[in-house]
Every structure is written in C-alpha cells, then in structure tokens.
Design a protein around this motif. Sequence first.
Motif, PDB file in Angstrom:
ATOM      1  N   THR A  34       0.891  -1.320  -0.041  1.00  0.00           N
ATOM      2  CA  THR A  34       0.064  -0.017  -0.042  1.00  0.00           C
ATOM      3  C   THR A  34       0.911   1.429  -0.139  1.00  0.00           C
ATOM      4  O   THR A  34       1.972   1.073   0.243  1.00  0.00           O
ATOM      5  CB  THR A  34      -0.860   0.149   1.346  1.00  0.00           C
ATOM      6  OG1 THR A  34      -0.050   0.203   2.320  1.00  0.00           O
ATOM      7  CG2 THR A  34      -1.734  -1.092   1.545  1.00  0.00           C
ATOM      8  N   ASN A  35       0.268   2.302  -0.198  1.00  0.00           N
ATOM      9  CA  ASN A  35       0.766   3.625  -0.153  1.00  0.00           C
ATOM     10  C   ASN A  35       1.473   3.911   1.236  1.00  0.00           C
ATOM     11  O   ASN A  35       2.636   4.394   1.201  1.00  0.00           O
ATOM     12  CB  ASN A  35      -0.532   4.405  -0.165  1.00  0.00           C
ATOM     13  CG  ASN A  35      -0.302   6.132  -0.488  1.00  0.00           C
ATOM     14  OD1 ASN A  35       0.757   6.239  -1.234  1.00  0.00           O
ATOM     15  ND2 ASN A  35      -0.898   6.888  -0.073  1.00  0.00           N
ATOM     16  N   ALA A  36       0.730   3.313   2.341  1.00  0.00           N
ATOM     17  CA  ALA A  36       1.481   3.464   3.702  1.00  0.00           C
ATOM     18  C   ALA A  36       2.535   2.709   3.802  1.00  0.00           C
ATOM     19  O   ALA A  36       3.651   3.275   4.564  1.00  0.00           O
ATOM     20  CB  ALA A  36       0.242   3.020   4.568  1.00  0.00           C
TER      21      ALA A  36
ATOM     22  N   HIS B 233      13.019   9.810  -8.139  1.00  0.00           N
ATOM     23  CA  HIS B 233      11.667  10.503  -8.160  1.00  0.00           C
ATOM     24  C   HIS B 233      11.170  10.391  -6.794  1.00  0.00           C
ATOM     25  O   HIS B 233      11.149   9.373  -6.164  1.00  0.00           O
ATOM     26  CB  HIS B 233      10.968  10.205  -9.199  1.00  0.00           C
ATOM     27  CG  HIS B 233      11.354  10.722 -10.838  1.00  0.00           C
ATOM     28  ND1 HIS B 233      11.505  11.840 -11.051  1.00  0.00           N
ATOM     29  CD2 HIS B 233      11.823   9.777 -11.638  1.00  0.00           C
ATOM     30  CE1 HIS B 233      11.714  12.019 -12.044  1.00  0.00           C
ATOM     31  NE2 HIS B 233      12.226  10.675 -12.682  1.00  0.00           N
ATOM     32  N   THR B 234      10.288  11.491  -6.559  1.00  0.00           N
ATOM     33  CA  THR B 234       9.292  11.209  -5.393  1.00  0.00           C
ATOM     34  C   THR B 234       8.035  11.416  -5.721  1.00  0.00           C
ATOM     35  O   THR B 234       7.828  12.335  -6.722  1.00  0.00           O
ATOM     36  CB  THR B 234       9.724  12.094  -4.158  1.00  0.00           C
ATOM     37  OG1 THR B 234       9.586  13.626  -4.560  1.00  0.00           O
ATOM     38  CG2 THR B 234      11.072  11.957  -3.871  1.00  0.00           C
ATOM     39  N   SER B 235       6.887  11.182  -4.824  1.00  0.00           N
ATOM     40  CA  SER B 235       5.619  11.423  -5.332  1.00  0.00           C
ATOM     41  C   SER B 235       5.119  11.845  -3.870  1.00  0.00           C
ATOM     42  O   SER B 235       5.131  11.271  -2.977  1.00  0.00           O
ATOM     43  CB  SER B 235       4.932  10.076  -5.728  1.00  0.00           C
ATOM     44  OG  SER B 235       3.507  10.579  -5.824  1.00  0.00           O
TER      45      SER B 235
ATOM     46  N   THR C 138      -0.726  13.817   2.305  1.00  0.00           N
ATOM     47  CA  THR C 138      -0.511  13.960   3.752  1.00  0.00           C
ATOM     48  C   THR C 138       1.245  13.574   3.657  1.00  0.00           C
ATOM     49  O   THR C 138       1.565  12.801   3.090  1.00  0.00           O
ATOM     50  CB  THR C 138      -1.387  13.231   4.733  1.00  0.00           C
ATOM     51  OG1 THR C 138      -1.006  11.967   4.041  1.00  0.00           O
ATOM     52  CG2 THR C 138      -2.477  13.865   4.908  1.00  0.00           C
ATOM     53  N   GLY C 139       1.966  14.179   4.795  1.00  0.00           N
ATOM     54  CA  GLY C 139       3.076  13.544   5.452  1.00  0.00           C
ATOM     55  C   GLY C 139       4.279  13.274   4.368  1.00  0.00           C
ATOM     56  O   GLY C 139       4.526  14.202   3.505  1.00  0.00           O
ATOM     57  N   LYS C 140       4.958  12.154   4.625  1.00  0.00           N
ATOM     58  CA  LYS C 140       6.111  12.024   3.878  1.00  0.00           C
ATOM     59  C   LYS C 140       6.138  11.781   2.417  1.00  0.00           C
ATOM     60  O   LYS C 140       4.960  11.288   2.266  1.00  0.00           O
ATOM     61  CB  LYS C 140       7.048  10.736   4.447  1.00  0.00           C
ATOM     62  CG  LYS C 140       7.607  11.062   5.928  1.00  0.00           C
ATOM     63  CD  LYS C 140       8.372   9.773   6.359  1.00  0.00           C
ATOM     64  CE  LYS C 140       7.538   9.123   7.136  1.00  0.00           C
ATOM     65  NZ  LYS C 140       8.320   8.059   7.832  1.00  0.00           N
ATOM     66  N   PRO C 141       6.908  12.321   1.713  1.00  0.00           N
ATOM     67  CA  PRO C 141       6.665  11.686   0.420  1.00  0.00           C
ATOM     68  C   PRO C 141       7.137  10.191   0.129  1.00  0.00           C
ATOM     69  O   PRO C 141       7.319   9.659   0.925  1.00  0.00           O
ATOM     70  CB  PRO C 141       7.629  12.698  -0.293  1.00  0.00           C
ATOM     71  CG  PRO C 141       8.703  12.661   0.444  1.00  0.00           C
ATOM     72  CD  PRO C 141       8.180  12.763   1.920  1.00  0.00           C
TER      73      PRO C 141
ATOM     74  N   LEU D   3       7.548  -3.755  -6.924  1.00  0.00           N
ATOM     75  CA  LEU D   3       6.261  -3.665  -6.063  1.00  0.00           C
ATOM     76  C   LEU D   3       5.261  -5.196  -6.232  1.00  0.00           C
ATOM     77  O   LEU D   3       5.034  -5.211  -7.448  1.00  0.00           O
ATOM     78  CB  LEU D   3       5.755  -2.522  -6.038  1.00  0.00           C
ATOM     79  CG  LEU D   3       6.578  -1.339  -5.594  1.00  0.00           C
ATOM     80  CD1 LEU D   3       5.628   0.116  -5.850  1.00  0.00           C
ATOM     81  CD2 LEU D   3       6.870  -1.488  -4.041  1.00  0.00           C
ATOM     82  N   LEU D   4       5.020  -5.504  -5.127  1.00  0.00           N
ATOM     83  CA  LEU D   4       3.975  -6.503  -5.311  1.00  0.00           C
ATOM     84  C   LEU D   4       2.723  -6.113  -4.980  1.00  0.00           C
ATOM     85  O   LEU D   4       2.529  -5.510  -4.159  1.00  0.00           O
ATOM     86  CB  LEU D   4       4.475  -7.831  -4.345  1.00  0.00           C
ATOM     87  CG  LEU D   4       5.547  -8.394  -4.246  1.00  0.00           C
ATOM     88  CD1 LEU D   4       5.744  -9.566  -3.470  1.00  0.00           C
ATOM     89  CD2 LEU D   4       5.875  -9.128  -5.928  1.00  0.00           C
ATOM     90  N   ARG D   5       1.602  -6.428  -5.932  1.00  0.00           N
ATOM     91  CA  ARG D   5       0.265  -6.027  -5.836  1.00  0.00           C
ATOM     92  C   ARG D   5       0.215  -4.897  -5.341  1.00  0.00           C
ATOM     93  O   ARG D   5      -0.597  -4.643  -4.291  1.00  0.00           O
ATOM     94  CB  ARG D   5      -0.394  -7.309  -4.958  1.00  0.00           C
ATOM     95  CG  ARG D   5      -0.246  -8.611  -5.660  1.00  0.00           C
ATOM     96  CD  ARG D   5      -1.260  -9.592  -4.822  1.00  0.00           C
ATOM     97  NE  ARG D   5      -2.334  -9.495  -5.012  1.00  0.00           N
ATOM     98  CZ  ARG D   5      -3.371 -10.061  -4.551  1.00  0.00           C
ATOM     99  NH1 ARG D   5      -3.262 -10.714  -3.319  1.00  0.00           N
ATOM    100  NH2 ARG D   5      -4.851 -10.070  -5.007  1.00  0.00           N
ATOM    101  N   TYR D   6       0.615  -3.909  -5.789  1.00  0.00           N
ATOM    102  CA  TYR D   6       0.423  -2.384  -5.227  1.00  0.00           C
ATOM    103  C   TYR D   6      -0.892  -1.857  -5.430  1.00  0.00           C
ATOM    104  O   TYR D   6      -1.762  -1.863  -6.574  1.00  0.00           O
ATOM    105  CB  TYR D   6       1.443  -1.486  -6.097  1.00  0.00           C
ATOM    106  CG  TYR D   6       1.376   0.189  -5.366  1.00  0.00           C
ATOM    107  CD1 TYR D   6       1.783   0.215  -4.144  1.00  0.00           C
ATOM    108  CD2 TYR D   6       0.871   1.046  -6.364  1.00  0.00           C
ATOM    109  CE1 TYR D   6       1.689   1.325  -3.570  1.00  0.00           C
ATOM    110  CE2 TYR D   6       0.868   2.304  -5.834  1.00  0.00           C
ATOM    111  CZ  TYR D   6       1.138   2.487  -4.204  1.00  0.00           C
ATOM    112  OH  TYR D   6       1.166   3.811  -3.652  1.00  0.00           O
ATOM    113  N   ARG D   7      -1.772  -1.416  -4.285  1.00  0.00           N
ATOM    114  CA  ARG D   7      -3.054  -0.870  -4.321  1.00  0.00           C
ATOM    115  C   ARG D   7      -2.955   0.452  -4.940  1.00  0.00           C
ATOM    116  O   ARG D   7      -2.534   1.249  -4.061  1.00  0.00           O
ATOM    117  CB  ARG D   7      -3.584  -0.955  -2.996  1.00  0.00           C
ATOM    118  CG  ARG D   7      -3.594  -2.140  -2.146  1.00  0.00           C
ATOM    119  CD  ARG D   7      -4.775  -3.218  -2.731  1.00  0.00           C
ATOM    120  NE  ARG D   7      -6.098  -2.617  -2.680  1.00  0.00           N
ATOM    121  CZ  ARG D   7      -7.080  -3.065  -1.634  1.00  0.00           C
ATOM    122  NH1 ARG D   7      -6.782  -3.980  -0.889  1.00  0.00           N
ATOM    123  NH2 ARG D   7      -8.239  -2.273  -1.789  1.00  0.00           N
TER     124      ARG D   7
END
Length: 430
Positions: A64-66, A88-90, A94-97, A295-299
């Motif tokens: 997940t994003n988290a 790169h960052t996204s 909220t919070g940290k990139p 990344l595995l199974r990224y939501r």
Amino acid sequence: MFWDPDYETIDRSELERIQLERLQQTVRRVATRVPFYKQKLAEAGVTPDDIRSLNDLRRLPFTTNADLRDNYPNGLLAVDLDNVVRLHTSSGTTGKPKAIFFSAGDINRAADLIARCFIMTGVRKGDVFQNMMTYGLFTGALVMHYGAEKVGCLVIPAGPGNSERQLLLMRDFRTTVIHLTPSYALYFAGFLGKNGVDPKRDLALRRAFVGAEPHTEETRRKIQESLGIEVYNSYGLSEMNGPGVAFECIHKTGMHLWEDHYLMEIVDPQTGEPLPEGATGELVLTTLTREAMPLLRYRTRDVTSVIPGKCPCGRTHRRINRITGRTDDMLIVRGVNIYPQQIERVLMSMPSLGHNYLITLSGLDEMTVKVELAETAFDGSVEHLVQLQNQIVEKLRAEILVKPKVELVQSGTLPVSEGKAKRVVDQRVL
Ligand code: DLL
C-alpha cells in the motif's frame, strides 16, 4: 506501426508464460533482498517456490501507499544504492513523500514503453515534442522526455505554465505534439482563444497526450475541438515508473496496459478480492521488470475496469477504461457518494461553460460549484445568466442527487495550478 511488434502483438499464451517467469523472478528478488517483503511473505506463508502459476498471484501480500511511506527513504530498495541512477518522489496529500528509485535498466525500460506509446499514436522521428509537464521530482516530464528522444523527436523541455512562452515556442519551432495535464490543456485552449490564435491556421499541432489527473470524455472532446487536434489519454503512477503504464492507441477505446511489464488485477476496494473481468474496481499492479524497486500487488486506489475483447489495432495487451476517480477521492455529501468526475462530466458537456471549475464544500454539508463561463456565452443579460445557472443546478442534481449552489464566474478568474489541478476544496466543519 509498432515500436516493439514482437511484444506488442504477442500471443496471449506466450505473454502469460513471460509474465509468470517475470513474476517468479520478481518474488525471488524481493524475498531475498527486501526485508520488508521477506517479512510480509513469511506472514502470508508464501515462498517464491509457491508461485507456480499466475493464479498464485493472489497468495501474495498487497503493498500500500502507507507501506511506501513507512519504508521511506530506502527501505524498499532491491539493489545497492550505487546501482541507483535516479530518484523521483511522489507527494501525496499528507506527510512524507514516497521515494521511487530507478536503476539504469529501469530508466531504459521506462523510456522504451513511452516509445511504444508514441509510435502507437502515430508520432515519429521528426515530430517536435513540447513537454509542458513539470520537470523535477515528478516523473511526468522526465520519463516522457527520455521516451520521446528514443523515438527521435525534437524535444522541447518547456515545463508547465507561462502560456505566452509556450505559444512562442510552438510557433517558432512548429511543435506537433504536446504533453500536459488535461486541466492545463483546457486553460491553454482558452488562452489561445483569448489571444486570437487559431491553432489550425497558426500552429502545426497534431496531437496532445494528457494524463496525470482524472478527466472525462467530455473534457477530451472539449480539448480536441478547441485545439483541433487528437488527444490521447495517458495513465501511469510514480510507483510504476510514472507515465507509460497504459496509453490509448488511435482507436481511443481504452488504454492498452503494457502487460509484459505490469501484471494487473481489478479488486474489490473493500475486501481486496479479485473481481471478474469487466467489473469495475480498484486497479492493483505488480511490477514485472523493475529492478531497483519492485512492488508486489500495489494498491493504486484508481478505479477502472478491463475492456473485454480485442482491439482493432492488433495489440494483444488488454485495455483499461478511463480512470473514473480514486477510491479515496469520493466525496460524501449529505450521505450521498459523489465523485468529482460526475460533476466535471456535466459541466464540460455544456457549450456555454468555459474551461475551469472548482467545487467547494463548506459549513455542515454545503456544496458550491463555481464554474467559468465560455468567452462567448455572456450577452450581458442577467436573465440569461439566471436561466443558465438554474439549468446547471438541475443537470447536476440529476447526476449527483444533491442540489449544489452554482456560481458563474468570468472566464480566467478561477485559480489555475501548474501541476495537477485542485478541483475540490473541503472546508466542512464535520
Ligand atoms: O501522475 C504519472 C503520470 C504523469 C501519468 C504524466 C501520466 C502522465 P503520480 O504523480 O504518482 O504519477 O500520480 C499518479 O495520478 O494513481 C492516478 O490517480 C492519477 N492519474 C495519472 N494518470 C491519469 C489518467 C503520475 N490518465 C496518479 N487519468 C494515479 C486519471 C490519472 N488519473
């Protein structure tokens, strides 16, 4: 014409063989090199040897994003830092990139996928590509830039904004292809109109690639008509290299998702259970060729569906529908679920309305939709305006089941953002 005919028109059974092989390699790599995945796989009771068919994908844990934020800055790296050549960052809301790393191979593969997309829409060596996306930590501009150079285009790294300079570059260098957000495309079309530029007469533009934010078919039509060009939808996300994940071909019947590099699933956003082909749900992606940060199974939280059937272009990679929104951008107003895209669809289908709008939620649950008038719409009569306003309220109510306030404002008065448009301001005191 194809950039990579062997892969683009590959037989589905051969494609699935390659997918399985790449999935097995990916799982093996993360299981041995990324402590986060080592632990997750152990918790799920799966070892790399358990992945024997593509159906075993669903045994793997989601990412997940988290998870990306929690592992910031380099907890998800699968190579040594000295094999990383780009960051790169996204930034989220909220919070940290989220940090996204690329190896040299990753950059090359990402550029190759962009080259496929360009060739697929008819762009060739000799085209002049004006890149009106944000250069920098955002993947949108640089990844497209590298792909365009691969094709042999003359690339103008214009970046976004400063429409006067954009126009100057376009005129002087006979730009044929532009890349920009749909919201900037709408704004830019309005800018040309105001400055008496007729794109068909005065410019050499033929195509636009728009992406990075949700938009409707009505928006595409509006951009196409006002600029007199073909507009193609481009989908991607930083976690999957940025743009070049899925892209429309000349038939514009959904976006081909490059399945030799990304494995897709559509799941129920609540339960995470895979949905049958054709059903609408959350897109989940697994990288098959990323080296630095697989990344595995990224939501993705993006809502779409797979379009059944074959595309007349001959590409065998399945198509996804236009993203209708994100699972997390749904608004709940007076108990009703509303996606901002529903509002956009209504506004952009009305010729009297211009190019920009803003939804504000305030007080307890009041919704106000501010929308710019088209340049030609205002004949000075208040009666006409009131009529138009009522018409919009009624159309919106029929679409979203909530009655919003509608304010008509003059063209060019609502804020324009250089990057992704901010369409909703939520000031509710809930
Ligand atoms: O926006 C990558 C990109 C750049 C795609 C340029 C296309 C063109 P992020 O900043 O990580 O990366 O944002 C990714 O933007 O999960 C979607 O919610 C949204 N998005 C991207 N393309 C589209 C599109 C880039 N064509 C997030 N339609 C994604 C709808 C899109 N939403």
